[in-house]
Design a protein around this motif. Structure first.
Motif, mmCIF file in Angstrom:
data_model
loop_
_atom_site.group_PDB
_atom_site.id
_atom_site.type_symbol
_atom_site.label_atom_id
_atom_site.label_comp_id
_atom_site.label_asym_id
_atom_site.label_seq_id
_atom_site.Cartn_x
_atom_site.Cartn_y
_atom_site.Cartn_z
ATOM 1 N N ILE A 280 0.842 -1.195 0.000
ATOM 2 C CA ILE A 280 0.000 0.000 0.000
ATOM 3 C C ILE A 280 0.877 1.244 0.000
ATOM 4 O O ILE A 280 1.867 1.320 0.727
ATOM 5 C CB ILE A 280 -0.918 0.028 1.241
ATOM 6 N N PRO B 249 0.722 4.814 1.272
ATOM 7 C CA PRO B 249 -0.109 5.617 2.175
ATOM 8 C C PRO B 249 -0.448 6.975 1.575
ATOM 9 O O PRO B 249 0.428 7.690 1.083
ATOM 10 C CB PRO B 249 0.760 5.766 3.429
ATOM 11 N N LYS B 250 -1.707 7.323 1.587
ATOM 12 C CA LYS B 250 -2.148 8.653 1.178
ATOM 13 C C LYS B 250 -3.555 8.876 1.708
ATOM 14 O O LYS B 250 -4.210 7.951 2.207
ATOM 15 C CB LYS B 250 -2.095 8.802 -0.343
ATOM 16 N N GLU B 251 -4.021 10.103 1.577
ATOM 17 C CA GLU B 251 -5.322 10.479 2.132
ATOM 18 C C GLU B 251 -6.142 11.195 1.063
ATOM 19 O O GLU B 251 -5.686 12.209 0.503
ATOM 20 C CB GLU B 251 -5.118 11.408 3.326
ATOM 21 N N LEU C 178 -7.430 7.110 1.064
ATOM 22 C CA LEU C 178 -6.820 5.896 0.522
ATOM 23 C C LEU C 178 -7.875 5.111 -0.238
ATOM 24 O O LEU C 178 -8.951 4.824 0.292
ATOM 25 C CB LEU C 178 -6.256 5.046 1.670
#
Length: 442
Positions: free
Chosen positions: A109, A111-113, A115
């Motif tokens: 994965i 990571p980000k926002e 997701l």
């Protein structure tokens, strides 16, 4: 809603997800579990990976072809050294001598926002009915919200983790969505909505009448749609969003269709009762309304809907259009500017069949192909510019085409005479039978 509350309460009290899955599934699928390929997914989100234990029950084939997403690594099998292998360019899972097996694998994965993870499960290609249950534990975010393309079964928040459960019938693709901002789900029957504020009544009514199980309204610009799972921006146009969803729904209802983009635009406009967006769809929409009666239009759309599950083609659309109008047409296939039909009945002139000459149906009139009919009746027909010269047994006629009150009409390069005009000028008698149209002349 009661089911989610009940399951969530049990989770909060510490009842294990595995036990819940087993008990609920045994209760709900006792009659069919022997024929259903059951996937029980236990997933743990660690921040940079999802650790997956993938249990499969109800295998009836020795092998299954699977698709492994590129993000999936470290596949291993319980009770076997290896059960996933490559054969003839395909990835195969060996399920011989057992109807149950378990895979473990890791999903990488970024990571980000927010997701959004679209492909993360090993996908089984089979005509066997499938059911997927997913439990996900997030050990990184004790708060925040996870949503999936499936029916929410239960969820719970604990001080050190959060936990979610979903179930999905049919396919085995279960996209995941996460955002750290907590969103309390609201329930409307089978529809779960995640949004920061209530939806407008019109929008809510649309989604309640759809097949959507999970709707997420996010502050990001992310948009993703399946027939049961929708992510949209809170700034998106309501009408544009609805049209986009109906298109996704239609393409799911008519899989593997090879039709131009404007066909989907046309179908979406019919379903949403809005104006088409593309030039060709606008023309077709207009022609349908101008040429067909309301009853014929309804017959056409009913025939389209009756073929759900089959791919759409332009030829099929012409067949359904012709059936509604009771004629033949190539309007869709040839992308003609005007909607015209020809009689399905054979044209017979003085007992001579004319298989290549068809009566044209246009504007509620029967137009007979002038030159082939007249020559079969023994007339000589010649043309000079806009003038048509006809001769037989010393008698002569002259007509001008396409003028005011013209007797002879030109359409698509061919000449026609309207049925009621024909006997006014020439000694002919026209009659119809079940399969034939007869023209009798001296």
């Amino acid at each position: 809603m009661w089911k989610v509350t009940f399951i969530s309460m049990l989770l909060f009290l510490g009842v294990s997800a595995g036990a819940l899955y087993y008990q609920w599934d045994e209760y709900r699928t006792e009659a069919t579990k022997q024929s259903v390929l059951q996937h029980d997914i236990e997933a743990t989100f660690t921040g940079k990976t999802i650790e997956v234990v993938h249990h499969i029950r109800g295998a009836v084939a020795d092998t299954y072809e699977v698709t492994v997403p590129k993000e999936v690594t470290n596949i291993s099998c319980a009770k076997k050294k290896t059960c996933v292998e490559q054969k003839n360019g395909k990835t195969i899972v060996d399920a011989s001598k057992t109807n149950t097996l378990s895979l473990t694998y890791r999903v990488s994965i970024v990571p980000k926002e927010p997701l959004f993870i679209q492909q993360w499960l090993v996908y089984f290609h089979t005509t066997q009915p499938q059911q997927t249950n997913v439990s996900l534990i997030d050990v990184v975010h004790p708060k925040g919200v996870w949503a999936a393309d499936g029916k929410l079964v239960g969820y719970v928040y604990k001080p050190s983790f959060s936990f979610f459960m979903w179930e999905k019938k049919g396919g085995q693709t279960v996209p995941l969505y996460f955002q750290s901002q907590p969103l309390q789900p609201t329930f409307n029957g089978d529809l779960v909505i995640y949004a920061t504020k209530p939806l407008h009544e019109t929008a809510l009514s649309f989604w309640k009448e759809s097949d959507v199980q999970t709707l997420i309204v996010t502050s990001s610009r992310l948009q993703y749609m399946t027939p049961t799972f929708v992510i949209i921006s809170d700034t998106a146009s309501v009408s544009d969003t609805q049209r986009a969803y109906v298109r996704v729904q239609l393409q799911h209802r008519f899989p593997n269709s090879t039709v131009p983009d404007w066909i989907w635009d046309l179908l979406v406009s019919y379903m949403t009762k809005t104006e088409p967006m593309t030039k060709r769809a606008k023309l077709v929409f207009q022609q349908l309304q101008q040429t067909l009666t309301e009853e014929q239009q309804q017959t056409f759309w009913t025939l389209v809907n009756k073929n759900e599950g089959q791919p759409l083609t332009l030829k099929k659309l012409d067949e359904w259009l012709g059936e509604a109008y009771e004629g033949n047409t190539t309007f869709f296939q040839n992308e003609e500017p005007y909607m015209t039909f020809t009689e399905r009945k054979m044209l017979v002139v003085n007992d001579v069949q004319l298989p290549n000459a068809r009566v044209l149906l246009k504007d509620g009139q029967q137009l007979f192909p002038f030159i082939p009919v007249m020559r079969t009746l023994g007339y000589t027909v010649n043309r000079s510019g806009e003038a048509i010269f006809i001769e037989k047994d010393g008698e002569r006629w002259r007509f001008f085409i396409n003028g005011t009150n013209a007797v002879i009409q030109q359409w698509d390069g061919s000449l026609y005479i309207e049925r009621t005009e024909f006997p006014k000028w020439f000694s002919v008698y026209i009659s119809e039978m079940a399969e034939e149209i007869h023209v009798v002349g001296q």
